[in-house]
Design a protein around this motif. Structure first.
Motif, mmCIF file in Angstrom:
data_model
loop_
_atom_site.group_PDB
_atom_site.id
_atom_site.type_symbol
_atom_site.label_atom_id
_atom_site.label_comp_id
_atom_site.label_asym_id
_atom_site.label_seq_id
_atom_site.Cartn_x
_atom_site.Cartn_y
_atom_site.Cartn_z
ATOM 1 N N GLU A 45 0.817 -1.213 0.000
ATOM 2 C CA GLU A 45 0.000 0.000 0.000
ATOM 3 C C GLU A 45 0.852 1.265 0.000
ATOM 4 O O GLU A 45 0.340 2.360 0.178
ATOM 5 C CB GLU A 45 -0.914 -0.005 1.215
ATOM 6 C CG GLU A 45 -1.877 -1.178 1.236
ATOM 7 C CD GLU A 45 -2.631 -1.282 2.549
ATOM 8 O OE1 GLU A 45 -2.396 -0.452 3.438
ATOM 9 O OE2 GLU A 45 -3.440 -2.202 2.662
ATOM 10 N N ALA A 46 2.153 1.124 -0.179
ATOM 11 C CA ALA A 46 3.064 2.257 -0.059
ATOM 12 C C ALA A 46 3.125 3.084 -1.349
ATOM 13 O O ALA A 46 2.829 2.595 -2.434
ATOM 14 C CB ALA A 46 4.456 1.758 0.294
ATOM 15 N N PHE A 47 3.515 4.348 -1.181
ATOM 16 C CA PHE A 47 3.741 5.237 -2.314
ATOM 17 C C PHE A 47 4.810 6.240 -1.912
ATOM 18 O O PHE A 47 5.116 6.393 -0.732
ATOM 19 C CB PHE A 47 2.449 5.945 -2.737
ATOM 20 C CG PHE A 47 1.835 6.790 -1.663
ATOM 21 C CD1 PHE A 47 2.074 8.148 -1.604
ATOM 22 C CD2 PHE A 47 1.001 6.227 -0.699
ATOM 23 C CE1 PHE A 47 1.511 8.936 -0.614
ATOM 24 C CE2 PHE A 47 0.429 7.003 0.296
ATOM 25 C CZ PHE A 47 0.689 8.362 0.336
ATOM 26 N N CYS A 48 5.387 6.913 -2.893
ATOM 27 C CA CYS A 48 6.472 7.855 -2.627
ATOM 28 C C CYS A 48 6.025 9.276 -2.928
ATOM 29 O O CYS A 48 5.251 9.508 -3.852
ATOM 30 C CB CYS A 48 7.690 7.515 -3.477
ATOM 31 S SG CYS A 48 8.338 5.884 -3.151
ATOM 32 N N VAL A 49 6.543 10.217 -2.145
ATOM 33 C CA VAL A 49 6.274 11.640 -2.342
ATOM 34 C C VAL A 49 7.589 12.398 -2.309
ATOM 35 O O VAL A 49 8.569 11.948 -1.711
ATOM 36 C CB VAL A 49 5.311 12.203 -1.265
ATOM 37 C CG1 VAL A 49 3.938 11.588 -1.378
ATOM 38 C CG2 VAL A 49 5.878 12.008 0.122
ATOM 39 N N ILE A 50 7.585 13.574 -2.951
ATOM 40 C CA ILE A 50 8.756 14.438 -2.937
ATOM 41 C C ILE A 50 8.402 15.690 -2.160
ATOM 42 O O ILE A 50 7.443 16.380 -2.497
ATOM 43 C CB ILE A 50 9.196 14.790 -4.371
ATOM 44 C CG1 ILE A 50 9.562 13.515 -5.127
ATOM 45 C CG2 ILE A 50 10.360 15.768 -4.347
ATOM 46 C CD1 ILE A 50 9.901 13.720 -6.574
ATOM 47 N N GLU A 87 18.690 12.097 -9.899
ATOM 48 C CA GLU A 87 17.533 11.196 -9.890
ATOM 49 C C GLU A 87 16.315 11.875 -9.267
ATOM 50 O O GLU A 87 15.201 11.754 -9.785
ATOM 51 C CB GLU A 87 17.876 9.916 -9.125
ATOM 52 C CG GLU A 87 18.898 9.053 -9.822
ATOM 53 C CD GLU A 87 19.370 7.877 -8.984
ATOM 54 O OE1 GLU A 87 19.786 6.872 -9.587
ATOM 55 O OE2 GLU A 87 19.347 7.969 -7.742
ATOM 56 N N ILE A 88 16.528 12.616 -8.185
ATOM 57 C CA ILE A 88 15.416 13.312 -7.536
ATOM 58 C C ILE A 88 14.833 14.366 -8.479
ATOM 59 O O ILE A 88 13.610 14.493 -8.608
ATOM 60 C CB ILE A 88 15.867 13.950 -6.205
ATOM 61 C CG1 ILE A 88 16.222 12.857 -5.193
ATOM 62 C CG2 ILE A 88 14.781 14.856 -5.634
ATOM 63 C CD1 ILE A 88 16.850 13.362 -3.917
ATOM 64 N N ASN A 89 15.699 15.121 -9.166
ATOM 65 C CA ASN A 89 15.221 16.137 -10.106
ATOM 66 C C ASN A 89 14.436 15.515 -11.249
ATOM 67 O O ASN A 89 13.408 16.050 -11.674
ATOM 68 C CB ASN A 89 16.393 16.961 -10.646
ATOM 69 C CG ASN A 89 17.008 17.842 -9.585
ATOM 70 O OD1 ASN A 89 16.388 18.138 -8.568
ATOM 71 N ND2 ASN A 89 18.240 18.256 -9.806
ATOM 72 N N LYS A 90 14.902 14.387 -11.770
ATOM 73 C CA LYS A 90 14.205 13.700 -12.857
ATOM 74 C C LYS A 90 12.822 13.238 -12.398
ATOM 75 O O LYS A 90 11.823 13.428 -13.110
ATOM 76 C CB LYS A 90 15.038 12.507 -13.330
ATOM 77 C CG LYS A 90 14.450 11.772 -14.506
ATOM 78 C CD LYS A 90 15.377 10.666 -14.967
ATOM 79 C CE LYS A 90 14.785 9.954 -16.162
ATOM 80 N NZ LYS A 90 15.641 8.866 -16.628
ATOM 81 N N LEU A 91 12.768 12.656 -11.203
ATOM 82 C CA LEU A 91 11.482 12.205 -10.662
ATOM 83 C C LEU A 91 10.545 13.381 -10.410
ATOM 84 O O LEU A 91 9.356 13.323 -10.740
ATOM 85 C CB LEU A 91 11.698 11.423 -9.365
ATOM 86 C CG LEU A 91 12.271 10.021 -9.500
ATOM 87 C CD1 LEU A 91 12.668 9.479 -8.136
ATOM 88 C CD2 LEU A 91 11.292 9.104 -10.173
ATOM 89 N N ALA A 92 11.064 14.458 -9.822
ATOM 90 C CA ALA A 92 10.236 15.621 -9.497
ATOM 91 C C ALA A 92 9.638 16.242 -10.755
ATOM 92 O O ALA A 92 8.467 16.641 -10.771
ATOM 93 C CB ALA A 92 11.058 16.651 -8.735
ATOM 94 N N LYS A 93 10.426 16.316 -11.807
ATOM 95 C CA LYS A 93 9.948 16.909 -13.060
ATOM 96 C C LYS A 93 8.810 16.085 -13.664
ATOM 97 O O LYS A 93 7.819 16.627 -14.138
ATOM 98 C CB LYS A 93 11.115 16.982 -14.060
ATOM 99 C CG LYS A 93 10.882 17.941 -15.201
ATOM 100 C CD LYS A 93 12.059 17.974 -16.162
ATOM 101 C CE LYS A 93 13.346 18.362 -15.479
ATOM 102 N NZ LYS A 93 14.510 18.370 -16.385
ATOM 103 N N LYS A 94 8.932 14.756 -13.607
ATOM 104 C CA LYS A 94 7.909 13.890 -14.181
ATOM 105 C C LYS A 94 6.652 13.828 -13.313
ATOM 106 O O LYS A 94 5.541 13.785 -13.832
ATOM 107 C CB LYS A 94 8.457 12.473 -14.373
ATOM 108 C CG LYS A 94 9.305 12.324 -15.596
ATOM 109 C CD LYS A 94 8.466 12.448 -16.841
ATOM 110 C CE LYS A 94 9.227 11.955 -18.035
ATOM 111 N NZ LYS A 94 8.434 11.985 -19.239
ATOM 112 N N VAL A 95 6.823 13.836 -11.981
ATOM 113 C CA VAL A 95 5.667 13.703 -11.087
ATOM 114 C C VAL A 95 4.762 14.929 -11.157
ATOM 115 O O VAL A 95 3.565 14.837 -10.914
ATOM 116 C CB VAL A 95 6.152 13.415 -9.640
ATOM 117 C CG1 VAL A 95 5.035 13.540 -8.638
ATOM 118 C CG2 VAL A 95 6.740 12.029 -9.575
ATOM 119 N N GLU A 96 5.333 16.086 -11.513
ATOM 120 C CA GLU A 96 4.503 17.289 -11.663
ATOM 121 C C GLU A 96 3.497 17.127 -12.796
ATOM 122 O O GLU A 96 2.443 17.748 -12.784
ATOM 123 C CB GLU A 96 5.394 18.501 -11.929
ATOM 124 C CG GLU A 96 6.189 18.941 -10.717
ATOM 125 C CD GLU A 96 7.177 20.043 -11.037
ATOM 126 O OE1 GLU A 96 7.215 20.508 -12.188
ATOM 127 O OE2 GLU A 96 7.917 20.436 -10.118
#
Length: 151
Positions: A45-50, A87-96
């Motif tokens: 049931e887990a998920f990730c947030v920035i 990696e964090i920047n890549k994820l943050a850009k896509k999650v927006e």
């Protein structure tokens, strides 16, 4: 000693289209890693947030360690994931972008004895995509069965 902890999120590949995967370390306390080594954790049931340019996993369950003294960790506390800045920047850009999310795929212990989490940048599937996934899985199973009998 070979450690075979391999906790999987079986629903992730059914619910989401996996676009990119990353392996992240997890910031844990003493009793948390002991429980994970015993296999007493769940990422279903887990998920990730920035937040504040840091990635956290929420709703991951790590059972309390039975041999601990008075100090126990919280079973569903937020835990920080250890990724590098690119990696964090890549994820943050896509999650927006609407429709993208970060989901955990599996948790394992690497050869150095450290807990690692494989996370994926994913996009939610529609109902017809889920049906197609089930159909493809059934077709592959039938083909494997035929190939096994053929040999």
């Amino acid at each position: 000693m070979q450690n075979t902890v391999n906790i999987k999120n079986k629903r992730a590949k059914f619910e989401y289209t996996i676009l990119d995967t990353f392996v992240a370390g997890i910031q844990l306390g003493g009793t948390e890693i002991k429980s994970i080594r015993l296999g007493k954790a769940s990422i279903a049931e887990a998920f990730c947030v920035i937040e504040n340019n840091e990635v956290f996993i929420r709703n991951m369950f790590i059972n309390e360690y039975s041999n601990a003294s008075f100090y126990q960790h919280k079973p569903k506390a937020d835990r920080k994931l250890l990724l590098n800045r690119q990696e964090i920047n890549k994820l943050a850009k896509k999650v927006e972008t609407k429709g993208f999310t970060i989901v955990p795929l599996r948790m394992f212990i690497n050869e150095k004895g450290l807990a690692k989490l494989e996370i994926a940048l994913a996009q939610g599937k529609n109902i017809h995509d889920k049906r197609q996934t089930l159909k493809d899985k059934d077709d592959k199973r039938a083909l494997d069965r035929v190939m096994k009998n053929y040999k």
